[in-house]
Design a protein around this motif. Structure first.
Motif, short mmCIF file in Angstrom:
data_model
loop_
_atom_site.label_atom_id
_atom_site.label_comp_id
_atom_site.label_asym_id
_atom_site.label_seq_id
_atom_site.Cartn_x
_atom_site.Cartn_y
_atom_site.Cartn_z
N MET A 1 12.92 61.38 21.66
CA MET A 1 12.38 62.73 21.90
C MET A 1 10.87 62.65 22.02
N MET A 2 10.33 63.25 23.07
CA MET A 2 8.90 63.26 23.31
C MET A 2 8.45 64.66 23.71
N ALA A 3 7.20 64.98 23.41
CA ALA A 3 6.67 66.30 23.74
C ALA A 3 5.40 66.17 24.59
N LYS A 4 5.29 67.02 25.58
CA LYS A 4 4.07 67.12 26.38
C LYS A 4 3.52 68.52 26.23
N ILE A 5 2.29 68.62 25.74
CA ILE A 5 1.68 69.92 25.42
C ILE A 5 0.64 70.29 26.47
N VAL A 6 0.74 71.53 26.97
CA VAL A 6 -0.22 72.04 27.96
C VAL A 6 -0.65 73.43 27.54
N LYS A 7 -1.94 73.72 27.72
CA LYS A 7 -2.45 75.08 27.48
C LYS A 7 -3.01 75.64 28.78
N GLY A 8 -2.91 76.95 28.96
CA GLY A 8 -3.42 77.54 30.19
C GLY A 8 -3.79 79.00 30.00
N SER A 9 -4.11 79.65 31.11
CA SER A 9 -4.55 81.05 31.06
C SER A 9 -3.68 81.99 31.89
N ASP A 10 -2.70 81.43 32.62
CA ASP A 10 -1.89 82.23 33.55
C ASP A 10 -0.43 82.27 33.08
N PHE A 11 -0.04 83.36 32.44
CA PHE A 11 1.34 83.48 31.98
C PHE A 11 2.32 83.55 33.15
N LYS A 12 1.94 84.23 34.22
CA LYS A 12 2.85 84.35 35.35
C LYS A 12 3.16 82.98 35.94
N GLY A 13 2.15 82.10 35.98
CA GLY A 13 2.35 80.76 36.53
C GLY A 13 3.37 79.95 35.74
N VAL A 14 3.25 79.97 34.41
CA VAL A 14 4.17 79.19 33.59
C VAL A 14 5.56 79.80 33.60
N VAL A 15 5.66 81.13 33.65
CA VAL A 15 6.97 81.79 33.70
C VAL A 15 7.67 81.44 35.01
N ASP A 16 6.94 81.51 36.14
CA ASP A 16 7.54 81.19 37.43
C ASP A 16 8.00 79.73 37.48
N TYR A 17 7.21 78.84 36.90
CA TYR A 17 7.57 77.42 36.93
C TYR A 17 8.83 77.15 36.11
N ILE A 18 8.88 77.66 34.88
CA ILE A 18 10.00 77.35 34.00
C ILE A 18 11.29 78.02 34.47
N LEU A 19 11.19 79.23 34.99
CA LEU A 19 12.39 79.97 35.40
C LEU A 19 12.72 79.81 36.88
N ASP A 20 12.19 78.78 37.50
CA ASP A 20 12.48 78.49 38.90
C ASP A 20 13.97 78.15 39.07
N LYS A 21 14.65 78.89 39.93
CA LYS A 21 16.09 78.71 40.11
C LYS A 21 16.44 77.34 40.69
N SER A 22 15.49 76.73 41.43
CA SER A 22 15.77 75.43 42.04
C SER A 22 15.94 74.32 41.00
N LYS A 23 15.53 74.59 39.76
CA LYS A 23 15.66 73.61 38.69
C LYS A 23 16.94 73.83 37.88
#
Length: 313
Positions: free
Chosen positions: A1-23
């Protein structure tokens, strides 16, 4: 088990990426969010983040990756439980989040999106987060009997993005060169031929070296950030070991060259025994000396006997 941590300022960007139907995304857990669609999820995050406008990067995004060997055990429920325990141990609590599983890669993995501004307007601490995360991942891997990865050698290089792609290129180059070089001059020259520049950090204004930095493709990495085995002190120790092993090898070859190859085992035995075979057949130096003494005594007695005969005449 490994973790990759990222911080950002755009909630819409991370929501769109994680909930992308193509994945082939599957939502496995959530709390505190209006989950009607992507827009309402991002809006929920943004509203709460305004409770603390001093934080420039309120977006928290963590990818938890598991070994392919564990896939038969990793149900959505099991992975959600591990992710929630990971968050609790990391101090990510009393805040909005959702956890989703992706099926776009060979290895099982989930993504955690969370608000770094908690429900009370406080900032969730990121102090030493990567060190804490590494420790917690190892603890959870052992706790649940998950497969322990063998490290960087098994990472698929072709799937990496920058700067990780260059970081792993450096890892492969350093692993090969440090293992066969005997000093820093040779190592630096070999690395330069492969597009790697080497810089040393000194203590204050002195000549004492306390760190090493490698640059490639415009990216700069401290040696220990490439891998813990590539800090200045550990590379220096490895080069010293290489020199010692080379010296021992040369000494052994010189010794073999000094011993005549034509000398047979029996000839060497005779050399050790005085070359005259005086120790062979159970005869010792003491026995030889006794024989000589006895012979000398016999000669004296013979002479005395001869003189006695002369007196009789």
């Amino acid at each position: 088990m490994m973790a990759k941590i990222v911080k950002g300022s755009d909630f819409k960007g991370v929501v769109d990426y994680i909930l992308d139907k193509s994945k082939a995304t599957q939502l496995v857990a959530q709390e505190g969010l209006f989950m009607e669609n992507r827009e309402t999820i991002a809006m929920s995050f943004n509203v709460q983040s305004r409770m603390n406008g001093k934080v420039a990067k309120p977006v928290g995004h963590i990818a938890l990756s598991f070994s392919k060997e564990d896939e038969p055990r990793l149900t959505n429920r099991f992975m959600a439980g591990i992710a929630l325990e990971y968050m609790e141990r990391m101090g990510i609590k009393d805040t909005q989040f959702f956890i989703a599983r992706h099926f776009d890669k060979e290895h099982p993995h989930v993504h955690i999106a969370f608000n770094r501004i908690d429900n009370n307007g406080n900032t969730i601490s990121d102090r030493h987060e990567r060190l804490r995360s590494t420790r917690i991942c190892k603890e959870l891997t052992l706790k649940y009997g998950l497969h322990m990865a063998n490290g960087k050698d098994n990472v698929k290089r072709n799937r990496l993005k920058e700067p990780d792609r260059t970081k792993y290129e450096l890892y492969d180059i350093l692993k090969a060169e440090v293992g066969r070089c005997g000093n820093w001059n040779v190592l630096v020259a070999n690395l330069k031929r492969q597009g790697v520049e080497v810089y040393f950090n000194h203590r204050g204004q002195t000549d004492e070296i306390q760190g090493v930095v490698f640059t490639k493709n415009g990216y700069r990495f401290n040696g220990s950030k490439v891998d813990r085995h590539f800090s200045y002190s550990k590379i220096d120790a490895a080069l010293q070991r290489n020199r010692n092993e080379e010296h021992m090898g040369m000494t052994a070859k010189a010794y073999e060259a000094a011993m005549p190859n034509t000398t047979s085992g029996m000839e060497q035995s005779e050399l050790f025994n005085g070359s005259l075979g005086l120790l062979d057949g159970g005869v010792s130096f003491y026995n030889v000396a006794d024989a000589e003494a006895n012979q000398e005594m016999a000669e004296i007695l013979r002479r005395k006997k001869k003189r006695k005969r002369g007196m009789r005449l």
